[in-house]
Scaffold this active site. Structure first.
Site, PDB file in Angstrom:
ATOM      1  N   CYS A   8       0.815  -1.207   0.000  1.00 16.97           N
ATOM      2  CA  CYS A   8       0.000   0.000   0.000  1.00 16.97           C
ATOM      3  C   CYS A   8       0.853   1.264   0.000  1.00 16.97           C
ATOM      4  O   CYS A   8       2.057   1.232   0.251  1.00 16.97           O
ATOM      5  CB  CYS A   8      -0.880   0.066   1.256  1.00 16.97           C
ATOM      6  SG  CYS A   8      -2.001  -1.321   1.433  1.00 16.97           S
ATOM      7  N   GLY A  39       0.303   0.853  -5.128  1.00 16.03           N
ATOM      8  CA  GLY A  39      -0.932   0.083  -5.110  1.00 16.03           C
ATOM      9  C   GLY A  39      -1.910   0.599  -6.133  1.00 16.03           C
ATOM     10  O   GLY A  39      -2.189   1.807  -6.164  1.00 16.03           O
ATOM     11  N   ASN A 122       0.084   0.366   5.655  1.00 18.97           N
ATOM     12  CA  ASN A 122       1.017  -0.182   4.672  1.00 18.97           C
ATOM     13  C   ASN A 122       1.862  -1.220   5.374  1.00 18.97           C
ATOM     14  O   ASN A 122       2.552  -0.906   6.350  1.00 18.97           O
ATOM     15  CB  ASN A 122       1.909   0.931   4.097  1.00 18.97           C
ATOM     16  CG  ASN A 122       2.986   0.384   3.174  1.00 18.97           C
ATOM     17  OD1 ASN A 122       2.834  -0.660   2.566  1.00 18.97           O
ATOM     18  ND2 ASN A 122       4.091   1.105   3.082  1.00 18.97           N
ATOM     19  N   GLY A 123       1.824  -2.448   4.899  1.00 19.14           N
ATOM     20  CA  GLY A 123       2.629  -3.500   5.500  1.00 19.14           C
ATOM     21  C   GLY A 123       1.872  -4.797   5.612  1.00 19.14           C
ATOM     22  O   GLY A 123       0.830  -4.998   4.968  1.00 19.14           O
ATOM     23  N   CYS A 254      12.898  -2.399   4.455  1.00 18.09           N
ATOM     24  CA  CYS A 254      12.933  -3.349   3.337  1.00 18.09           C
ATOM     25  C   CYS A 254      13.871  -2.818   2.256  1.00 18.09           C
ATOM     26  O   CYS A 254      13.681  -1.712   1.736  1.00 18.09           O
ATOM     27  CB  CYS A 254      11.531  -3.528   2.768  1.00 18.09           C
ATOM     28  SG  CYS A 254      11.494  -4.510   1.253  1.00 18.09           S
ATOM     29  N   TYR A 260      13.535  -1.215  -5.914  1.00 16.38           N
ATOM     30  CA  TYR A 260      12.406  -1.179  -6.832  1.00 16.38           C
ATOM     31  C   TYR A 260      11.207  -0.365  -6.370  1.00 16.38           C
ATOM     32  O   TYR A 260      10.657   0.425  -7.125  1.00 16.38           O
ATOM     33  CB  TYR A 260      11.953  -2.625  -7.114  1.00 16.38           C
ATOM     34  CG  TYR A 260      10.728  -2.697  -7.992  1.00 16.38           C
ATOM     35  CD1 TYR A 260      10.847  -2.542  -9.362  1.00 16.38           C
ATOM     36  CD2 TYR A 260       9.475  -2.894  -7.452  1.00 16.38           C
ATOM     37  CE1 TYR A 260       9.727  -2.582 -10.182  1.00 16.38           C
ATOM     38  CE2 TYR A 260       8.344  -2.937  -8.257  1.00 16.38           C
ATOM     39  CZ  TYR A 260       8.480  -2.782  -9.620  1.00 16.38           C
ATOM     40  OH  TYR A 260       7.384  -2.810 -10.418  1.00 16.38           O
ATOM     41  N   SER A 301      11.871   0.892 -14.230  1.00 16.32           N
ATOM     42  CA  SER A 301      12.550   1.001 -12.939  1.00 16.32           C
ATOM     43  C   SER A 301      14.030   0.673 -13.016  1.00 16.32           C
ATOM     44  O   SER A 301      14.793   1.019 -12.107  1.00 16.32           O
ATOM     45  CB  SER A 301      11.871   0.093 -11.909  1.00 16.32           C
ATOM     46  OG  SER A 301      11.846  -1.247 -12.359  1.00 16.32           O
ATOM     47  N   CYS A 400       8.490 -13.478   0.986  1.00 18.68           N
ATOM     48  CA  CYS A 400       8.420 -12.349   1.910  1.00 18.68           C
ATOM     49  C   CYS A 400       7.164 -12.480   2.752  1.00 18.68           C
ATOM     50  O   CYS A 400       6.088 -12.771   2.232  1.00 18.68           O
ATOM     51  CB  CYS A 400       8.391 -11.024   1.147  1.00 18.68           C
ATOM     52  SG  CYS A 400       8.162  -9.586   2.229  1.00 18.68           S
TER      53      CYS A 400
END
Length: 518
Positions: A8, A39, A122-123, A254, A260, A301, A400
């Site tokens: 998110c 997202g 977010n997470g 992270c 990325y 990217s 992950c």
């Protein structure tokens, strides 16, 4: 090229009541569009109305599709939060779209809920299913960790939200950056490991919390600082208050935020993302030199890493793979032949640049390998003589558990395979993954810049131009990486804690009350 997805993007804005210098709803919409890369499945907003009640709207689709009115359908407000989502827990449906609003079920005609709590998250919690199983089931309307966090903050022991936070947050195992509406205030919280980014900005006396600084750029706000791991930010009419609620022995952003996820223009943990990606490319050239005619990025990217590789290797850079801006991943492919041609629908090739050439193809990561395999076959069809693939991420060998859709271990092309076996499967002449130490060395070569000051000649190394001493050992740079980042998808020791064990741990939920079914 195989797009990894983060859970998110979140944003919160607080202007003092009566401050009409901005339309908070419009600014939330603009900030969310800047975070759209985090997202694209759903978008939502929650705001206070003039009476201090919370109204919200969520929908499936991108921000501009959900908020065609720039949020004007919600009540005029001085404070609100926004959310864009990609599902990593819970299915992709409107019931799982955030922000989540829990609390008083009494709704006015405009959908506002007095006394409610709104949470944008977010997470991913590794113990999310265990927490959900022990909450009052009749209150659950989704399958997300976000709703579990919101209900825990509503029901935990404590008379105020802060007291309930002190009870609830030590129970959460995993990654969570949160913006919250409750008690007329805006709260911003980051997990004690700091796995997901969260930062503060301002426009005069107006405060903004967002996943990335690129959201501030979109709305003309000034970056102030990061929200620290374990920190609770409270913003109300008295201003901003900060305190550390939970502490962990190790901070673990992270590492894929640099590789990325984050926007290339963002400023994460005192480093510019673009500069880090260039450094990753330079390190790749140092670790895996090769004779070739052209360095080509897989758009978009991988462009900074490819530029870094070209600069360090002396091989010319060229964008010979062009992304089709109008390709649609939901496009219905009517037959098997067109399904197999998916990569050709997504990319176009500049044939004069590639025919008969030896190419270094730079990508940010290799996940399953299937899409890259098709890209390589398409390049061979264009007459490419040699293909040397370089990945600016080390091999992904483990799933992950903290909010990125890195799949089960058996689906990862590098899990259980040697580098040569992966190269043979994809069909390239050579393959080079950045090493764990190389990842640490590249990030360390980009000097931290406090206060978001642009690198200048007076700051040698700020643009990562300073060479790294070869005398430094592999262990040294692996330790540098370990002290600051989560990289458990590459090596299990990179996790901040064992997520499998934490998922099975069970602690009593100290609930203040057990609501009766309505």
């Amino acid at each position: 090229m195989e797009r990894l997805r983060d859970a998110c993007g979140i944003v919160g804005i607080y202007a003092r009541p009566g401050d009409e210098s901005i339309d908070v709803r419009q600014y939330l919409t603009l900030a969310l569009t800047a975070l759209q890369h985090r997202g694209q499945e759903s978008a939502g907003m929650a705001v206070y109305d003039r009476q201090g009640r919370i109204a919200h709207r969520v929908g499936m689709g991108k921000v501009r599709e959900v908020f065609t009115d720039m949020g004007q359908g919600l009540p005029a407000t001085h404070c609100g939060i926004g959310h864009v989502r990609y599902s990593t827990t819970g299915s992709s449906c409107v019931e799982n779209a955030g922000p989540f609003v829990v609390g008083d079920d009494v709704e006015g005609q405009d959908g506002a809920r007095p006394g409610a709590i709104a949470v944008a998250h977010n997470g991913n919690l590794v113990n999310g299913p265990a927490l959900r199983a022990r909450l009052p089931q009749h209150l659950l309307s989704s399958t997300t960790d976000s709703e579990a966090i919101a209900l825990l903050l509503l029901l935990a022991e404590g008379a105020t939200l802060r007291e309930r936070m002190l009870t609830a947050f030590p129970l959460l195992k995993g990654a969570y950056s949160l913006v919250i509406l409750a008690e007329g205030k805006l709260y911003a919280v980051r997990d004690p490991w700091g796995m997901r980014p969260l930062c503060l900005g301002r426009i005069g006396g107006i405060w903004i919390a967002a996943s990335e600084s690129c959201a501030f750029d979109r709305i003309g706000a000034t970056f102030v600082r990061n929200v620290e791991p374990g920190e609770l930010i409270t913003i109300d009419e008295q201003g901003l208050h900060s305190e550390i609620l939970v502490q962990a022995p190790r901070q673990t952003l992270c590492v894929f935020e640099y590789i990325y996820f984050s926007d290339a223009t963002s400023y994460v943990n005192d480093r510019y993302v673009y500069l880090v990606r260039e450094a990753l490319g330079r390190e790749l050239a140092r670790e895996y030199p090769v004779e070739a005619d052209l360095v080509v990025p897989v758009p978009d990217s991988s462009i900074p890493a490819a530029l870094g590789y070209a600069a360090a290797s002396g091989i010319p850079y060229g964008q010979a793979i062009i992304k089709n801006r109008y390709s649609d991943r939901t496009f219905i492919k009517p037959d098997q032949r067109l399904r197999q041609m998916e990569v050709d629908l997504k990319f176009n090739f500049v044939r004069p640049k590639v025919e008969g050439q030896r190419l270094v193809i730079v990508d940010d990561s290799i996940v399953r390998g299937n899409t890259m395999k098709r890209l390589v076959a398409a390049l061979r069809h264009q007459g490419v003589r040699e293909i040397h693939l370089r990945s600016s991420a080390p091999p992904l060998r483990h799933p992950c558990y903290f909010g990125i859709d890195i799949p089960h271990e058996g689906e990862l092309v590098a899990a259980g395979r040697s580098i040569q076996e992966v190269a043979d499967y994809i069909g390239v002449d050579s393959l080079g993954y950045l090493s764990i130490a190389g990842l640490g060395r590249a990030i360390a070569s980009v000097r931290r810049v406090s206060g978001r000051t642009a690198p200048t000649a007076a700051q040698p190394g700020a643009s990562s131009a300073e060479p790294v001493e070869e005398s430094e050992t592999t262990a040294f740079y692996e330790e540098l990486l370990h002290r600051e980042f989560c990289y458990g998808c590459m090596r299990r020791q990179g996790w901040p804690f064992d997520p499998v064990v934490a998922a099975d741990e069970s602690s009593p939920l100290p609930l203040m009350r057990q609501p009766s079914p309505s």
